[in-house]
Design an enzyme around this catalytic site. Structure first.
Site, PDB file in Angstrom:
ATOM      1  N   ALA A  21       0.876  -1.175   0.000  1.00 46.00           N
ATOM      2  CA  ALA A  21       0.000   0.000   0.000  1.00 46.00           C
ATOM      3  C   ALA A  21       0.909   1.219   0.000  1.00 46.00           C
ATOM      4  O   ALA A  21       1.767   1.352   0.882  1.00 46.00           O
ATOM      5  CB  ALA A  21      -0.913   0.007   1.231  1.00 46.00           C
ATOM      6  N   GLU A  22       0.731   2.102  -0.982  1.00 45.70           N
ATOM      7  CA  GLU A  22       1.724   3.158  -1.191  1.00 45.70           C
ATOM      8  C   GLU A  22       1.802   4.161  -0.041  1.00 45.70           C
ATOM      9  O   GLU A  22       2.772   4.902   0.066  1.00 45.70           O
ATOM     10  CB  GLU A  22       1.489   3.872  -2.524  1.00 45.70           C
ATOM     11  N   ASN A  23       0.800   4.178   0.831  1.00 43.59           N
ATOM     12  CA  ASN A  23       0.901   5.070   1.990  1.00 43.59           C
ATOM     13  C   ASN A  23       1.816   4.510   3.073  1.00 43.59           C
ATOM     14  O   ASN A  23       2.036   5.168   4.091  1.00 43.59           O
ATOM     15  CB  ASN A  23      -0.493   5.360   2.569  1.00 43.59           C
TER      16      ASN A  23
END
Lengths: 230, 211
Positions: free
Chosen positions: B48-50
């Site tokens: 998840a890019e966060n």
């Protein structure tokens, strides 16, 4: 060692009208919720905000507007530099009404431009955005070819103030982030003149062992108490 | 494939592209559904890019949503063996070629592998978020989408909307079949039950090479 803990109200007093402020957070996760709540009620404004997004209405703590969405709703923001604002319809509405200037930057470039700002670099060369509208962005300085591949030169981002949030923050400002609240705070803490860290829990110096310090206290100027929580 | 929605058919086919040990980033919505169709025993790292490497199972537990969310802002957690990272590290690993597969939706894709999925000028300006970095950095870019928008082709000779990136798409998976972006154009490699190659061509505004 200097105890940097101050009351939330005092931290808000240090934020002038018109300041350029970085806010750590991703869709409100990792926003300094208590400080932002106080700032939203302060009557201050004219801010340029550098934040991944504008958060959203609602959210998990039962507020009408989650995190920095409060500042947008109260029209305290004149310019927003972000990567994604789709979850907060007030941004598009204010932009269309000419009340808010919006600059959109790809999220990876955004993180790296802040890192560059804090690390003394003159910019970032990234393949992201080549051949797109990003080339017309005010922070894009044109293409640079390296070994036959085109990159965009993106300028560094810095701010007057960075407002970040940690889970455990000790009294001199060492930060430990829980889960995904670290997101942009880790780089923002390095890229602003004044850094305020909100702590879910303020702890004693030494409680966070040096190996587990994620943002060093040398970057942090003030520590404020946050919402607590599990 | 009776009884399955277009989205389920697409998600199920997307999952067949995953390999043991892959690092995978799934876009919000339809692409995320693909995780449900991974074969048992398949061990991958969802990113998840966060800031999550090794996203855990979808959770309804909202008790720590203040501190842990996925890239859609939903309550989440890293699985055992996973890790939480900051955004610069996250996009470093995305841009640096450490993501094997990314799956995203699209407004338009063209025969050169150009992608448009972030803006409809004057109508929808949500921002590009992490999409531009993901498609430039991931080793394989799969577009998972319905074949047309209310009958209007989305697979074109040339994108009309502002691009997300140039020449990045490897594969397009729709309810009608699978199209790969090759050096000579779009290659129709699979046609789903209930459709013919002619049907797929009729719904596509670029010539398809049928093999």
């Amino acid at each position: 060692m200097i105890n940097k803990v101050i009351p939330v109200k005092e931290a808000v007093e240090k934020i002038p009208d018109g300041a350029t402020i970085m806010f750590g957070g991703f869709m409100g996760c990792g926003n300094a919720h208590r400080l932002i709540g106080e700032l939203a009620g302060s009557g201050k404004g004219g801010f340029t905000i550098i934040s991944n997004d504008a958060s959203m209405p609602g959210g998990p703590i039962g507020d009408e507007h989650y995190g920095i969405a409060k500042l947008i709703h109260n029209r305290q923001v004149k310019k927003l530099i972000a990567t994604h604002v789709g979850l907060n319809p007030e941004v598009a509405a204010q932009e269309q009404a000419g009340e808010l200037e919006l600059v959109l930057i790809p999220q990876g470039s955004f993180a790296e431009m802040i890192r560059a700002g804090g690390a003394g670099l003159g910019g970032v060369l990234t393949p992201t955005g080549v051949g797109t509208l990003v080339e017309e962005n005010p922070y894009a300085e044109g293409r640079v070819a390296v070994d036959g591949r085109d990159y965009l030169l993106m300028k560094p981002l810095t701010a007057d103030i960075a407002i970040i949030a940690g889970y455990y923050v000790d009294k001199i400002g060492n930060v430990w982030y829980k889960g995904t609240m670290r997101n942009f705070s880790a780089v923002m803490a390095t890229a602003a003149d004044v850094v305020i860290a909100e702590a879910a829990h303020i702890v004693e110096v030494g409680d966070i062992v040096p190996e587990n310090v994620m943002t060093s206290s040398i970057f942090v100027d003030y520590v404020v108490p946050g919402l607590g929580g599990a | 494939m009776e009884g399955k929605s277009a989205k389920e058919i697409i998600a199920q086919r997307v999952a067949k592209e995953f390999k043991q040990g892959d690092v995978i980033n799934l876009g919000i919505g339809l692409p995320t559904l693909a995780a449900r169709y991974m074969p048992e025993g398949m061990d991958v790292f969802l990113q998840a890019e966060n800031g999550i490497v090794g996203l855990g199972a979808v959770t309804d537990d909202t008790s720590d949503q203040l501190h842990i969310v996925d890239a859609g802002g939903q309550p989440s957690i890293a699985r055992p063996g996973g890790s939480y990272i900051d955004s610069a590290t996250s996009f470093g690993l995305i841009r640096g070629g450490h993501v094997d597969v990314t799956v995203l939706g699209a407004l338009e894709v063209d025969e050169k592998g150009n992608l448009a999925n972030w803006i409809i000028p004057g109508k929808m300006v949500p921002g590009m978020g992490g999409a531009m970095d993901l498609v430039v950095g991931a080793k394989k870019v799969i577009i998972a989408m319905t074949h047309t928008q209310k009958g209007a082709p989305k697979i074109l000779k040339e994108c009309t909307l502002p691009l997300t990136a140039v020449g990045v798409v490897d594969m397009i998976i729709t309810e009608m079949g699978v199209i790969e972006v090759g050096p000579d154009g779009l290659v129709l490699t699979e046609v789903n039950e209930g459709y013919t190659a002619e049907d797929v061509q009729a719904a596509t505004a670029a010539p398809l090479i049928v093999i």
